[in-house]
Design a protein around this motif. Sequence first.
Motif, short mmCIF file in Angstrom:
data_model
loop_
_atom_site.label_atom_id
_atom_site.label_comp_id
_atom_site.label_asym_id
_atom_site.label_seq_id
_atom_site.Cartn_x
_atom_site.Cartn_y
_atom_site.Cartn_z
N SER A 80 0.84 -1.20 0.00
CA SER A 80 0.00 0.00 0.00
C SER A 80 0.87 1.25 0.00
N GLU A 81 0.23 2.39 -0.04
CA GLU A 81 0.96 3.65 -0.14
C GLU A 81 1.68 3.99 1.16
N ASP A 82 1.22 3.43 2.30
CA ASP A 82 1.87 3.69 3.58
C ASP A 82 2.11 2.37 4.31
N ASP A 83 2.87 2.42 5.40
CA ASP A 83 3.27 1.21 6.12
C ASP A 83 2.11 0.52 6.83
N GLU A 84 1.03 1.24 7.09
CA GLU A 84 -0.08 0.67 7.85
C GLU A 84 -1.10 -0.05 6.96
N GLY A 85 -1.02 0.17 5.67
CA GLY A 85 -1.98 -0.44 4.76
C GLY A 85 -1.66 -1.88 4.47
N PRO A 86 -2.46 -2.53 3.64
CA PRO A 86 -2.27 -3.96 3.37
C PRO A 86 -1.10 -4.26 2.46
N GLN A 87 -0.56 -5.44 2.65
CA GLN A 87 0.40 -6.05 1.73
C GLN A 87 -0.15 -7.41 1.34
N ALA A 88 0.16 -7.83 0.12
CA ALA A 88 -0.25 -9.16 -0.32
C ALA A 88 0.87 -9.76 -1.16
N SER A 89 0.94 -11.09 -1.17
CA SER A 89 2.00 -11.76 -1.93
C SER A 89 1.43 -12.87 -2.78
N ALA A 90 2.21 -13.27 -3.77
CA ALA A 90 1.88 -14.42 -4.62
C ALA A 90 3.20 -14.96 -5.16
N TRP A 91 3.15 -16.16 -5.70
CA TRP A 91 4.36 -16.75 -6.27
C TRP A 91 4.07 -17.30 -7.66
N ARG A 92 5.11 -17.39 -8.43
CA ARG A 92 5.02 -18.01 -9.76
C ARG A 92 6.20 -18.95 -9.94
N LEU A 93 5.91 -20.16 -10.39
CA LEU A 93 6.93 -21.18 -10.65
C LEU A 93 7.20 -21.22 -12.14
N TYR A 94 8.47 -21.12 -12.53
CA TYR A 94 8.90 -21.15 -13.92
C TYR A 94 9.75 -22.39 -14.17
N ASP A 95 9.67 -22.93 -15.39
CA ASP A 95 10.62 -23.97 -15.74
C ASP A 95 11.95 -23.33 -16.11
N ASP A 96 12.94 -24.14 -16.46
CA ASP A 96 14.29 -23.60 -16.67
C ASP A 96 14.42 -22.77 -17.93
N GLU A 97 13.39 -22.77 -18.77
CA GLU A 97 13.40 -21.92 -19.96
C GLU A 97 12.61 -20.63 -19.75
N GLY A 98 12.01 -20.49 -18.56
CA GLY A 98 11.25 -19.27 -18.26
C GLY A 98 9.76 -19.39 -18.49
N ALA A 99 9.26 -20.55 -18.88
CA ALA A 99 7.83 -20.73 -19.09
C ALA A 99 7.13 -20.94 -17.74
N THR A 100 5.92 -20.41 -17.61
CA THR A 100 5.17 -20.53 -16.37
C THR A 100 4.66 -21.95 -16.17
N VAL A 101 4.87 -22.48 -14.96
CA VAL A 101 4.38 -23.80 -14.60
C VAL A 101 3.13 -23.68 -13.72
N ALA A 102 3.16 -22.78 -12.74
CA ALA A 102 2.03 -22.64 -11.81
C ALA A 102 2.13 -21.31 -11.08
N ASP A 103 0.96 -20.85 -10.59
CA ASP A 103 0.87 -19.67 -9.75
C ASP A 103 0.26 -20.05 -8.41
N GLY A 104 0.53 -19.28 -7.39
CA GLY A 104 -0.11 -19.48 -6.09
C GLY A 104 -0.26 -18.16 -5.37
N LYS A 105 -1.35 -18.01 -4.64
CA LYS A 105 -1.60 -16.80 -3.88
C LYS A 105 -1.10 -16.97 -2.46
N GLY A 106 -0.46 -15.94 -1.92
CA GLY A 106 0.06 -15.98 -0.56
C GLY A 106 -0.85 -15.28 0.42
#
Length: 369
Positions: A80-106
């Motif tokens: 968020s714009e300030d330290d008190e607001g929300p943060q959210a994360s996610a991840w993406r798994l790539y193969d060794d050529e850079g192609a997307t394998v899967a996504d996940g929400k944190g």
Amino acid sequence: MSRTQHHLVAVSVGALTLALAGCGSGTDAPSGAPPVDPEQMWEVAADPDATAEEIIEAGRPARLSFAGDDAVLVTFVVESEDDEGPQASAWRLYDDEGATVADGKGVRVFEASALPELWDLDDGVLVQPTEGQPTWHVVTSAGEVEEAPVVKGPTATQPGDVALGLPYFFRPGEGDGPGVVHRLPDLRPIGQDVFEIAIDADGGVWATPNADGARLRVPTSTDGREPWTEVPLPVPPQTYPDGVQVSDELVYVPLLAGDMGETLASLAVRDAAAPAAEEWRSVPLEGIEAQEWYGPSLDVMADGRLLLGDTGPSWFTGTEEGDWEQVDLADDGAGALRERDGVLYDLGTGVDPVQVSEDGGETWTARAR
């Protein structure tokens, strides 16, 4: 492949949604790629229903881990714009050529960091939610997510175990299981305050050393149980240890100097299997011109050389005899270098999350989200 026990990324149980994505090849980024759009990032951070893909597209790359020999996992965070607001994360798994394998929400949190922690595995990545929550998962190199159960009773360590935050360590699974998180045996017999531990390739445990006059006492045990042996380490005046770390069969202790640890004063290295009476080797640091060493990292590369640096612009390759050469980062490189099979990886600071170099940093190729 060396596996230094880096502290990296994780994701929460209930929030771990897995979405298999279509494949796409990585592309070269133009020089000077634009940074993440802050207003778009703030908008996504404010949306409690934002998907993993939306967080990844709007967020900044935060951490990178190797998921075995042929996959890379990158976490993204929106703030968020300030330290008190929300943060959210996610991840993406790539193969060794850079192609997307899967996504996940944190996770999504307020007034805290949404970044999970992450450890490399031979087949996947071990992830943990926000620090302090004893819950772990394995994201396999195929993109599958499995919960890692926690065993309550103390367990002796063995080869292949991975040190986590105290008092836990992870034992990778055999066969189809994801692996198990165990508790270390009682560390009070060490007789020192222990803040972190490292586990070497033979399952030996090394604890954070404490200074005692002009020497350090580095406690070690073959399996985390008694008896503990104290390995003495002479130290230069006015220096202090930055923990103890392992990479392949090496144990090393960086020694920092200065009020805030801005100088790497010394680097002590020894073979994990060496007798306690054997002296540590001091690695020459001539040729390393860098300040602000707040968390030095050392890896043994595929060709036997050492990769030494800290998050930032100053990374070097060399040997125990010295011979240090600075690594040239990509224009959009964040300075969070990792090495696998002779290839360097770095996080990107622009629209492309990963930078890859197959020639020691002379040229870099960007991989798209």
